[in-house]
Scaffold this active site. Structure first.
Site: not given
Ligand code: 13P
Ligand code: ZN
Length: 284
Positions: A116, A139, A141, A169, A210
């Site tokens: 990525e 990144h 999951h 919050e 994803h």
């Protein structure tokens, strides 16, 4: 020469990816992190540095010419980083307008940066135009946010409003909201470009079915962004199937804006501060 393993950026990176794994956000090799290193800082640890290898990136990023990144490796497991940082992490410097990356340290088994890398580098470039202090792209999951993309509208305003309504919050932590990309093929320049465009208006970008991308000034702040959104998604999944009795009204969200000095994404609160539930994701 100072010992690289004691560098604050290295200690922090190892601590944060271990934490991400412990949160269950990074099964197997899931997830990737990149940190833009301060030149004065990394040179104290790698003074007479030379390129061990040159790796082609497959894209251009002229804004990042000469910039150095600490980045996770492709196919590497976050849970292993603490035991073998030099195998699972690398330090790379972009050259040739971002088309090539010099490996300065790490990936010692012959590995390479995350698949990525386009989304990371393009997101760094996009975020630094909005906030020159941005240094981190992350990144992962997380299960609840991911699950939410199966049952909630992917309309960005609706998705964000639902998260804002789940924990008090949220609007304070991410007033710029959450942008959403529909499912796309990962690891490509196309998803990198699309993510970077979304990063122009928000620090959180959900990849439907994803995971999520976050950007921030340091690892703690960026981790906290994901942690807060993921908690809100967890609450949503706990209540989504139950009759809704109460919610956080737009009036209340507006009070939070004023009290904490944040500005909600333009037009994402009801202009006349309508209150009332829209937890099913119907945009008001
Ligand atoms: P990498 O192992 O290449 O970083 O890929 C993991 C991932 O999460 C892909 O989206
Ligand atoms: Zn992923």
């Amino acid at each position: 020469m100072k010992e690289l393993m004691r560098a604050p950026f290295m200690v922090e990176m190892i601590r944060i990816v271990t934490n991400m794994y412990d949160h269950g956000w990074d099964e197997r090799n899931g997830g990737n992190v990149s940190v833009l290193l301060d030149e004065n800082e990394w040179k104290e640890y790698l003074p007479a540095v030379h390129a061990l290898r040159v790796i082609s990136t497959g894209f251009a990023a002229p804004e990042l010419e000469g910039k150095c990144f600490l980045v996770t490796g492709t196919g590497k497991y976050f849970r292993n980083v603490q035991y073998a940082p030099d195998v699972n992490l690398g330090i790379v410097r972009l050259r040739d307008g971002g088309r090539n990356a010099e490996l300065l340290w790490g990936f010692s088994d012959g590995g390479s940066f995350t698949s990525e890398f386009p989304a990371h580098m393009m997101s760094h470039a996009a975020r630094r135009k909005v906030d020159p202090k941005n240094r981190v792209v992350m990144h992962c999951h997380p299960a609840n946010l991911l699950a939410m993309t199966y049952v909630h509208s992917l309309d960005e305003r609706a998705f964000t409003r639902t998260l804002w309504q789940m924990c008090t919050e949220c609007i304070i932590v991410f007033p710029d909201g959450v942008n959403v990309l529909p499912w796309m093929l990962c690891g490509t320049n196309e998803i990198g470009e699309a993510t970077a465009r979304k990063m122009e208006t928000a620090r959180l970008v959900v990849w439907a079915q994803h995971g999520i991308y976050a950007a921030g000034r340091d690892l703690d702040e960026t981790f906290g962004l994901i942690e807060t959104a993921e908690k809100a998604a967890e609450i949503y999944l706990k209540i989504a199937h139950l009759p809704l009795v109460n919610t956080i009204s737009d009036e209340a969200l507006h009070q939070l804006e004023v009290r904490f000095g944040v500005k909600a994404r333009e037009g994402w609160l009801a202009p006349e501060l309508r209150s009332g539930p829209d937890v099913r994701g119907e945009a008001k």
